[in-house]
Design an enzyme around this catalytic site. Structure first.
Site, short mmCIF file in Angstrom:
data_model
loop_
_atom_site.label_atom_id
_atom_site.label_comp_id
_atom_site.label_asym_id
_atom_site.label_seq_id
_atom_site.Cartn_x
_atom_site.Cartn_y
_atom_site.Cartn_z
N HIS A 165 0.82 -1.20 0.00
CA HIS A 165 0.00 0.00 0.00
C HIS A 165 0.86 1.25 0.00
O HIS A 165 1.48 1.60 1.02
CB HIS A 165 -0.95 -0.02 1.21
CG HIS A 165 -1.86 1.15 1.25
ND1 HIS A 165 -2.25 1.77 2.41
CD2 HIS A 165 -2.45 1.86 0.24
CE1 HIS A 165 -3.04 2.78 2.11
NE2 HIS A 165 -3.17 2.86 0.81
N ASN A 215 -4.55 4.25 7.36
CA ASN A 215 -5.94 4.64 7.07
C ASN A 215 -6.89 4.34 8.23
O ASN A 215 -7.92 5.00 8.37
CB ASN A 215 -6.43 3.97 5.79
CG ASN A 215 -6.00 4.75 4.55
OD1 ASN A 215 -5.57 5.90 4.66
ND2 ASN A 215 -6.10 4.14 3.40
#
Ligand code: CAA
Length: 307
Positions: A165, A215
């Protein structure tokens, strides 16, 4: 289920240099990047800059050419600013090829998926990649809020699927979360860690939990910021000034959501809310309305700000 301490031990070995990473990790020279939008093009850019050969796949030749031009533009800016030589730029550009056919990824040691952030198309892609790529190739997803384990389940070789990511903008943000899904092999994870190291970025290995590390924290925080706009009755400019000057953020929350994309942020919020059921995860109605009106931030020319 693997022993979590084993993962912690591997992280320590990986952090002390490439030789310490398990020898079975795939030796990566050729990387496939599927989807050359903002994230995919950024990932392709850092990979060619680090000396990898990159095959970038887009659905039309025009989109592939636009991504290559965007990468060329940013590398030329580096030449103009004295950060790269012209020769280095030309060599990096020459390491990138674009294609519309997935078959061109057959020789890749690692494929990083950066297509639309939705489970079904990603699962279909992984199922197809499995039939095209070498059995020892590692398949990675750049998903920010979907389950890597669910993506891996679309293949019959989930052990070679991991998350990698990157953060937006990928060429500038140093972090890559290397995500171990439930059935990821040690070799696949170590391959991801070794590639991040060669990219000159900082790897944070983590398990496949909703939102991973950043996140899980950043999405509800940005949602809170948007709610504060209405609660404190301040304008986006004032909120951004508050957070840059009062909390040391490199850019304000409204500018950041515009950069990430209102649609991307709303989708990630919905995905995390679905999994965690925490009210702060749910996208604020103001952002949903902006998304529905086509105010998507920088990419559409208008979000909290005009571009
Ligand atoms: N791709 C490649 N290169 C780029 C680029 C891009 N998208 N954007 C800028 N650059 C290059 C340009 O060449 C630029 O120089 P010029 O303007 O001279 O051409 C150079 O980088 C420097 O750009 P900036 O002057 O804009 O850089 P800055 O020092 O102001 O920093 C920043 C910009 C790194 C974005 C900084 O503001 C920052 O760290 N912001 C926070 C970003 C952040 O939090 N990102 C995470 C988002 S969340 C996420 O991504 C998770 C998710 O899953 C959704």
């Amino acid at each position: 289920m693997e022993d979590r301490n084993a993962f912690a031990g591997r992280r320590q070995r990986a952090s002390i240099g490439p030789r310490a990473i398990d020898s079975c990790a795939v030796e990566v020279q050729r990387i496939g990047v599927v989807g050359l939008g903002a994230m995919g093009a950024g990932i392709a850019q850092v990979a060619v800059e680090a000396g990898f050969d990159v095959v970038g796949r887009e659905v039309t030749p025009e989109l592939g050419e636009a991504a290559a031009a965007r990468i060329g533009h940013f590398l030329t800016r580096k030449v103009e600013k004295g950060q790269r030589t012209e020769e280095e730029r030309d060599e990096a550009v020459a390491r990138l090829t674009t294609t519309t056919g997935l078959e061109a990824l057959a020789d890749c040691d690692l494929v990083i998926e950066a297509i639309v952030e939705a489970l079904e198309p990603k699962q279909a892609l992984f199922a197809e990649l499995e039939t095209i790529c070498r059995p020892d190739a590692v398949l990675a997803t750049n998903t920010s809020a979907l389950s890597v384990t669910e993506l891996a389940a679309a293949t019959s070789s989930p052990e070679r699927v991991i998350g990698m990511h990157f953060f937006n903008p990928a060429p500038l943000m140093p972090l890559v979360e290397v995500v171990r899904a439930e059935l990821s092999s040690d070799d696949a994870v170590d391959t991801g860690l070794a590639v991040v190291e060669r990219l000159g970025k900082t790897a944070v290995p983590c398990h496949d939990t909703p939102g991973f590390v950043v996140n899980r924290i950043l999405i509800p925080l940005l949602n809170d910021c948007v709610r504060v706009l209405d609660e404190a009755r301040v304008a986006p400019e004032a909120l951004d000034a508050a957070m840059t000057n009062g909390a040391g953020w490199p850019m304000g929350p409204c500018a950041l959501v515009d950069l990430v994309g209102i649609d991307v942020h709303v989708h990630a919020s919905e995905a995390l809310y679905e999994k965690l059921r925490e009210p702060r995860m749910a996208p604020p109605p103001r952002l949903v309305a902006m998304r529905n009106a086509g105010l998507l931030g920088r990419k559409s020319g208008r979000g909290f700000y005009g571009y």
